[in-house]
Design a protein around this motif. Sequence first.
Motif, PDB file in Angstrom:
ATOM      1  N   HIS A   1       0.876  -1.292  -0.094  1.00 25.27           N
ATOM      2  CA  HIS A   1       0.102  -0.032   0.154  1.00 25.27           C
ATOM      3  C   HIS A   1       0.856   1.444  -0.080  1.00 25.27           C
ATOM      4  CE1 HIS A   1      -4.144  -1.177   0.582  1.00 25.27           C
ATOM      5  NE2 HIS A   1      -3.523  -2.465   0.760  1.00 25.27           N
ATOM      6  N   VAL A   2       2.048   1.070   0.053  1.00 25.91           N
ATOM      7  CA  VAL A   2       3.042   2.334   0.250  1.00 25.91           C
ATOM      8  C   VAL A   2       3.195   2.964  -1.370  1.00 25.91           C
ATOM      9  CG1 VAL A   2       5.314   3.233   0.536  1.00 25.91           C
ATOM     10  CG2 VAL A   2       4.280   1.640   2.187  1.00 25.91           C
ATOM     11  N   TYR A   3       3.081   4.134  -1.333  1.00 26.54           N
ATOM     12  CA  TYR A   3       3.190   4.860  -2.635  1.00 26.54           C
ATOM     13  C   TYR A   3       4.603   4.407  -3.329  1.00 26.54           C
ATOM     14  CZ  TYR A   3       2.055   8.284  -6.436  1.00 26.54           C
ATOM     15  OH  TYR A   3       2.044   8.950  -7.478  1.00 26.54           O
ATOM     16  N   PRO A   4       4.485   3.944  -4.519  1.00 25.50           N
ATOM     17  CA  PRO A   4       5.834   3.492  -5.230  1.00 25.50           C
ATOM     18  C   PRO A   4       6.988   4.506  -4.866  1.00 25.50           C
ATOM     19  CG  PRO A   4       3.814   3.161  -6.755  1.00 25.50           C
ATOM     20  CD  PRO A   4       3.250   4.026  -5.447  1.00 25.50           C
ATOM     21  N   LYS A   5       6.705   5.822  -5.053  1.00 22.66           N
ATOM     22  CA  LYS A   5       7.828   6.902  -5.042  1.00 22.66           C
ATOM     23  C   LYS A   5       8.281   7.051  -3.656  1.00 22.66           C
ATOM     24  CE  LYS A   5       6.802   9.365  -9.259  1.00 22.66           C
ATOM     25  NZ  LYS A   5       6.460  10.679  -9.852  1.00 22.66           N
TER      26      LYS A   5
ATOM     27  N   LEU B   1       8.500   4.534  -1.492  1.00 19.63           N
ATOM     28  CA  LEU B   1       8.670   3.027  -0.907  1.00 19.63           C
ATOM     29  C   LEU B   1      10.289   3.045  -0.295  1.00 19.63           C
ATOM     30  CD1 LEU B   1       7.664   0.257  -0.516  1.00 19.63           C
ATOM     31  CD2 LEU B   1       8.291  -0.286  -2.713  1.00 19.63           C
ATOM     32  N   LYS B   2      11.031   3.715  -1.214  1.00 16.30           N
ATOM     33  CA  LYS B   2      12.436   3.681  -0.737  1.00 16.30           C
ATOM     34  C   LYS B   2      12.599   4.328   0.619  1.00 16.30           C
ATOM     35  CE  LYS B   2      15.330   4.005  -3.861  1.00 16.30           C
ATOM     36  NZ  LYS B   2      16.373   4.747  -5.097  1.00 16.30           N
ATOM     37  N   LYS B   3      11.920   5.427   0.741  1.00 17.26           N
ATOM     38  CA  LYS B   3      12.008   6.422   2.113  1.00 17.26           C
ATOM     39  C   LYS B   3      11.501   5.480   3.137  1.00 17.26           C
ATOM     40  CE  LYS B   3       9.200   9.901   2.735  1.00 17.26           C
ATOM     41  NZ  LYS B   3       8.501  10.926   2.688  1.00 17.26           N
ATOM     42  N   TYR B   4      10.474   4.623   2.875  1.00 13.98           N
ATOM     43  CA  TYR B   4       9.606   3.853   3.844  1.00 13.98           C
ATOM     44  C   TYR B   4      10.604   2.815   4.522  1.00 13.98           C
ATOM     45  CZ  TYR B   4       6.386   0.625   6.084  1.00 13.98           C
ATOM     46  OH  TYR B   4       5.953  -0.224   6.757  1.00 13.98           O
ATOM     47  N   LYS B   5      11.489   2.026   3.388  1.00 12.87           N
ATOM     48  CA  LYS B   5      12.052   0.866   3.988  1.00 12.87           C
ATOM     49  C   LYS B   5      13.215   1.533   4.561  1.00 12.87           C
ATOM     50  CE  LYS B   5      10.793  -2.335   0.233  1.00 12.87           C
ATOM     51  NZ  LYS B   5      11.517  -2.952  -0.992  1.00 12.87           N
ATOM     52  N   ARG B   6      13.657   2.756   4.184  1.00 14.23           N
ATOM     53  CA  ARG B   6      15.040   3.423   4.675  1.00 14.23           C
ATOM     54  C   ARG B   6      14.740   3.747   6.424  1.00 14.23           C
ATOM     55  NH1 ARG B   6      15.613   7.298   1.481  1.00 14.23           N
ATOM     56  NH2 ARG B   6      14.957   9.090   3.110  1.00 14.23           N
TER      57      ARG B   6
ATOM     58  N   ARG C   1       3.299   8.683   1.736  1.00 16.96           N
ATOM     59  CA  ARG C   1       1.977   8.513   1.076  1.00 16.96           C
ATOM     60  C   ARG C   1       1.712   6.917   1.000  1.00 16.96           C
ATOM     61  NH1 ARG C   1       3.692  11.928  -4.038  1.00 16.96           N
ATOM     62  NH2 ARG C   1       5.507  10.872  -3.478  1.00 16.96           N
ATOM     63  N   ILE C   2       0.382   6.773   0.924  1.00 19.66           N
ATOM     64  CA  ILE C   2      -0.056   5.423   0.564  1.00 19.66           C
ATOM     65  C   ILE C   2      -1.299   5.720  -0.146  1.00 19.66           C
ATOM     66  CG2 ILE C   2       0.650   4.596   2.964  1.00 19.66           C
ATOM     67  CD1 ILE C   2      -2.377   4.559   3.756  1.00 19.66           C
ATOM     68  N   HIS C   3      -1.761   4.359  -0.891  1.00 21.88           N
ATOM     69  CA  HIS C   3      -2.842   4.354  -1.716  1.00 21.88           C
ATOM     70  C   HIS C   3      -3.649   3.345  -1.295  1.00 21.88           C
ATOM     71  CE1 HIS C   3      -1.268   0.809  -4.094  1.00 21.88           C
ATOM     72  NE2 HIS C   3      -0.115   1.588  -4.055  1.00 21.88           N
ATOM     73  N   ASN C   4      -5.128   3.641  -0.933  1.00 20.67           N
ATOM     74  CA  ASN C   4      -5.900   2.547  -0.412  1.00 20.67           C
ATOM     75  C   ASN C   4      -6.427   1.728  -1.449  1.00 20.67           C
ATOM     76  OD1 ASN C   4      -7.721   4.261  -1.742  1.00 20.67           O
ATOM     77  ND2 ASN C   4      -8.349   5.481   0.203  1.00 20.67           N
ATOM     78  N   THR C   5      -7.515   0.919  -1.064  1.00 18.19           N
ATOM     79  CA  THR C   5      -7.814   0.193  -2.041  1.00 18.19           C
ATOM     80  C   THR C   5      -8.754   0.764  -3.067  1.00 18.19           C
ATOM     81  OG1 THR C   5      -9.686  -0.324  -0.421  1.00 18.19           O
ATOM     82  CG2 THR C   5      -7.946  -1.976  -0.331  1.00 18.19           C
ATOM     83  N   ASN C   6      -9.123   1.987  -2.803  1.00 13.80           N
ATOM     84  CA  ASN C   6      -9.920   2.692  -3.826  1.00 13.80           C
ATOM     85  C   ASN C   6      -9.173   3.496  -4.794  1.00 13.80           C
ATOM     86  OD1 ASN C   6     -12.265   1.922  -2.572  1.00 13.80           O
ATOM     87  ND2 ASN C   6     -12.269   3.582  -1.214  1.00 13.80           N
ATOM     88  N   GLY C   7      -7.853   3.456  -4.687  1.00 11.61           N
ATOM     89  CA  GLY C   7      -6.773   3.761  -5.450  1.00 11.61           C
ATOM     90  C   GLY C   7      -6.377   5.206  -5.412  1.00 11.61           C
TER      91      GLY C   7
END
Length: 674
Positions: free
Chosen positions: A371-375, A377-382, A399-405
């Motif tokens: 659910h983490v926004y692709p751009k 994702l690197k920051k979240y993992k760090r 940023r995340i994206h929910n199931t509704n997009g």
Amino acid sequence: MKLSMAFGVQLVPNGVIKYVYPFEENKAALNLDVLNSATTSKEALKAIERHKIYFAGPLQLKQGGVGIVGRLPVFIENEFWGFSGVIIKLERLIRNSGISNFEENYRFQLSKVNPVSGKEEFFLEGAEDINLAETEKITIEDGDWNIYISSLNEHEAFNATLPVLILGFLLACVCATITVLVFKRPGELQQLVEVQTGKLLTSELKFKAIFDQAGLGIVHLTADHGKFIEVNKRFCDKLMLTASELKERNFFEFIEGDAALDKNLLEHQKVEVKLIRNDGMPIYVRLTNSPFSSKKGLSYITIVEDITEKKKTRQHLKELKTRMEMAIRVSKLAYWEWNVETDEITWSARMYEIFGVSKDQELGSSLVLSHVYPKDLKKYKRYTKRLLEGDTLKPYEVRIHNTNGGIIYILAHVESEINEKGKVIKLKGSLLDVSKEKRAEKELNHSYKLVLEQNKRLLNFSYIISHNLRSHSSNIQALLNLLGSTSVDEEQKEMLNMLTSVSKSLDETLYDLNDVVNIQKNTTISTEPLLVKKYVDRVLSVLSSQIRSKKVKITLAIPEEAKINFNPAYFESILLNFISNAIRYRHPERIPEITIRFEIEEELKKLSIQDNGIGIDLSKYGEKLFGMYKTFTDHPDSRGMGLFMSKSQLEVLGGKVSVESEVGKGSTFTLYFK
């Protein structure tokens, strides 16, 4: 006692087994009430009735196995005191009887009528092999036992009775042994009684000390009315009464509420009630009730624990919890925990709302990552890696994206939980949906930029008014002065032509200024969904003659369904300006190429117009590029209004424009729409 078949001995005061020997092998039988047990009472009563030993059984022993119990009733001053008992394992009795030595010539069977069922039961193997009608029957009255013997040799009549005599002799030995134990050794019994009396006295003293000095209230109550039998000092202090004052009342008088009417209150092992002290103040207590049976009947030992402060603390915690839950609801905070070792994740209800996930969904770290926004994702993992290493982080946005997009901005506050070895075993924290705040921040930034642009335009506008109009008015004034000083018709005619030209320029300037003012003041410009490719095709059709004559190569990368929400007239005007500029400022030494591409970037839609024209020196003209009346070439059609008007039209509807250019290679103008 030298009788090897005896398994143990018992002393049974008042019919309850209290002393056994050997202790370890026979302790399981302690506290058995033989006079009230369904399996032992009838035969125990027979021993009392006959005033002599009675061999009960065979019985399933509490300490394991099957045995015979010989109980000798003991009377002191003609009053029944209890039993002295001996336990004989059945297999030992049979083994020691010597029956096995006669099995070649005889068949034996041992039986007894079960006192519970009334049926005769047989205890030796091979009951079916012996015909009872052809046997000799001998009854042993000390236990109502029957011994059946049949001879395989009819001439051995004497030998047939020999095993019976041996078995009877053994039982007689047991009787003699018990008699010796009880009547021939009274000193040992008396000594045992004295030892036990000493132990009881010591226990009573210890109980008395505990009762009086205990930190909790302890009361001894009657079972029927809750009358005080004994009370300790702690309980007296709690109720602010003396022991003598309490003994005149009953326990239920001090209980407030419906609990006072519950006559079975003392039967509950634990219960909480409210007591009223002598000064009228209430105290909350927890009662722990233990039944106590004695010759005087049933009573209760009750421990009274004052839980008033605990009750207040619980109530305070409950109020704090309610306030916290209310604060969470108002602030819409979400809480979560992640067990790093098991990958188990716990979410609050708000977490499911933010992620748009059903509460039936199985939670795990992979779900969160998806659910983490692709751009981001690197920051979240760090950040997660640092937290797992034990670092402390300030709250951060992701940023995340929910199931509704939809894209959701969250503010995360995360902490690490470390075990005694210094290893991170759990991450836990809170999330706050700040999407509205981020949108408001963007709008505020946009408004701020818009105000800055407006200020720039106002400065530019004031410059135009002060410079351009003054230039025109100065020219008119100079021409009028010249016109007044000339007398030749030809000179006057020339001056009038010049005056006409200056007047026309002034009119054009005023017209341009009027257009600018109309764009800026119109805050209710209508918008509608527009098909981008449809309008691009329309503008290309308008410019088709120029495209053909200049041999311009047009490349379109616009999906048929691509749409923007914009004003139709403004959009067409903007497209016309930028595409015509791309044609106008083509490079003279190569075939003109124009590429128009539509893309969606985050929340903005963008349309780029790329050419391979002469390009612009942005380091020199970048800041003035979109200014009014700013031109950067000697092209005769350049007036410096097209880019300025297009930028103004974009910005008034929330859009923007950017440019990339290199001299001699071409330019790319990118239009952004909300």
